[in-house]
Design a protein around this motif. Structure first.
Motif, short mmCIF file in Angstrom:
data_model
loop_
_atom_site.label_atom_id
_atom_site.label_comp_id
_atom_site.label_asym_id
_atom_site.label_seq_id
_atom_site.Cartn_x
_atom_site.Cartn_y
_atom_site.Cartn_z
N GLY A 231 0.95 -1.28 -0.38
CA GLY A 231 0.14 -0.13 0.32
C GLY A 231 1.07 1.33 -0.01
O GLY A 231 1.65 1.35 -0.27
N TYR B 270 -5.89 1.85 -3.86
CA TYR B 270 -6.10 0.55 -3.31
C TYR B 270 -7.20 0.29 -2.26
O TYR B 270 -7.44 0.58 -1.87
CB TYR B 270 -4.77 1.99 -1.89
CG TYR B 270 -3.64 2.05 -2.37
CD1 TYR B 270 -2.45 1.13 -2.66
CD2 TYR B 270 -3.09 3.36 -2.41
CE1 TYR B 270 -1.32 1.21 -2.96
CE2 TYR B 270 -2.23 3.84 -2.76
CZ TYR B 270 -1.00 2.42 -2.99
OH TYR B 270 0.20 3.42 -3.66
N ASP C 149 -2.64 -3.16 -3.69
CA ASP C 149 -3.27 -2.00 -5.22
C ASP C 149 -4.31 -3.23 -5.83
O ASP C 149 -4.74 -4.45 -5.32
CB ASP C 149 -2.05 -2.37 -6.07
CG ASP C 149 -2.10 -1.17 -7.12
OD1 ASP C 149 -0.69 -0.39 -7.59
OD2 ASP C 149 -2.79 -1.67 -7.38
#
Lengths: 197, 121
Positions: free
Chosen positions: A81, A183, A116
């Motif tokens: 992240g 994210y 992601d």
């Protein structure tokens, strides 16, 4: 829920209520923060001792131990992240949430980490596919995958999820919360059925 | 040949690969942070051994636990042993009642063309 840590009465009240909730929900372990190999070792040896004290069967203990290791190492290896400096609403890289709970029939091991968003369809497809396979199909697929797999740079073999389903015989539940920056916070729950020896 | 003697830890197995004493054994728990790096010396040792193999080698696995990344490394070791042809016999030890370890041994036996024996202890 926003808690004012400075206001001691409100905060202490929150802690007392959190303790109550944890007891009511049979939450054995809740952890939020960085997950690394040391944390993995501490949590799993703690769980091993607890289950021995609770006289869980060897099979149950082994399965809980295994699922914990796979999910914790999963957080170490797959969390990608934003960095802490550019933290989004859903958290930063290297951090995760990890919960172990039980009831009369099962242990529930839940993990959550930032990833992601582009990874979500791939993971979801994989879990959906494994969840509907029969025991025999899972076994065949596992053999196929282990032969084809290569250890990634991050050190994973990509076999964690299928192996959890293969060993526990239970489906994996998942949920994801997406932010606007690309994210997602991905939550996965594995179930270990309590058995007696 | 160089001897490999690695002490076991909480997350890594004990490994002895001793050409002179004829002892080849991996035992304990295996869930290292970086499996590929951890097992690299073993893979390199097996490659050297293959240049000058003995008439017979008994390779013992006595594992209590291993994670999925290790399961891939174990398969790589077994495939390297398979390359040695019939000069190797594998003993897969598992604790009585440990179905997962017993199943794993059976699965590996199906995956590699090696003489492999499951030993209950």
């Amino acid at each position: 829920m926003k808690v004012e840590i400075d206001s001691s009465t409100g905060y202490l009240d929150f802690v007392a209520n959190l303790h109550k909730t944890m007891q009511e929900q049979n939450l054995i372990l809740i952890y939020q923060g960085e997950v690394n190999q040391d944390i993995t070792k501490v949590f799993t040896s703690m769980a091993e001792r607890n289950m021995e004290m609770n006289e869980e069967s060897r099979k149950t203990s082994r399965q809980v131990y295994h699922v914990m290791i796979e999910l914790l190492q999963n957080i170490c290896k797959h969390t990608d992240g934003p960095t802490t400096d550019s933290m989004s609403d859903i958290g930063s890289s290297k951090e995760g949430i990890f919960i172990v709970a039980n009831d009369d029939d099962n242990y529930y091991i839940t993990s959550g980490n930032v990833t992601d968003s582009s990874n979500i369809p791939k993971v979801a497809k994989m879990i959906d596919q494994f969840n509907v396979m029969s025991k025999e199909e899972i076994k065949q697929e596992y053999v196929k995958l282990i032969k084809a797999s290569k250890l990634s740079e991050k050190g994973g073999a990509g076999l964690g999820l299928i192996d959890i389903i293969k060993k526990t015989g239970n489906k994996i539940d998942y949920y994801h919360m997406d932010d606007k920056e690309g994210y997602s916070f991905l939550v996965q729950r594995s179930t270990v059925t309590r058995t007696s020896d | 040949m160089e001897t490999i003697n690695i002490e076991g830890t909480e997350d890594t197995p004990k490994i002895i690969l001793d050409y002179n004493a004829d002892v080849y054994e991996i035992s304990g728990k295996s869930f290292p942070e970086d499996c590929a790096t951890f097992y690299e010396p073993v893979m390199n040792w097996l490659e050297s051994y293959s240049n000058n193999p003995k008439d017979k080698m008994i390779f013992k696995f006595k594992l209590d636990y291993f994670n999925t990344a290790s399961s891939k490394s174990i398969l790589d070791i077994l495939l390297a042993l398979e390359e040695l042809d019939k000069k190797v016999h594998i003993e897969w030890h598992y604790r009585d009642g440990d179905e997962d370890l017993e199943d794993a041994g059976e699965e590996y036996a199906d995956m590699v063309e090696c003489s492999m024996e499951l030993v209950k202890f």
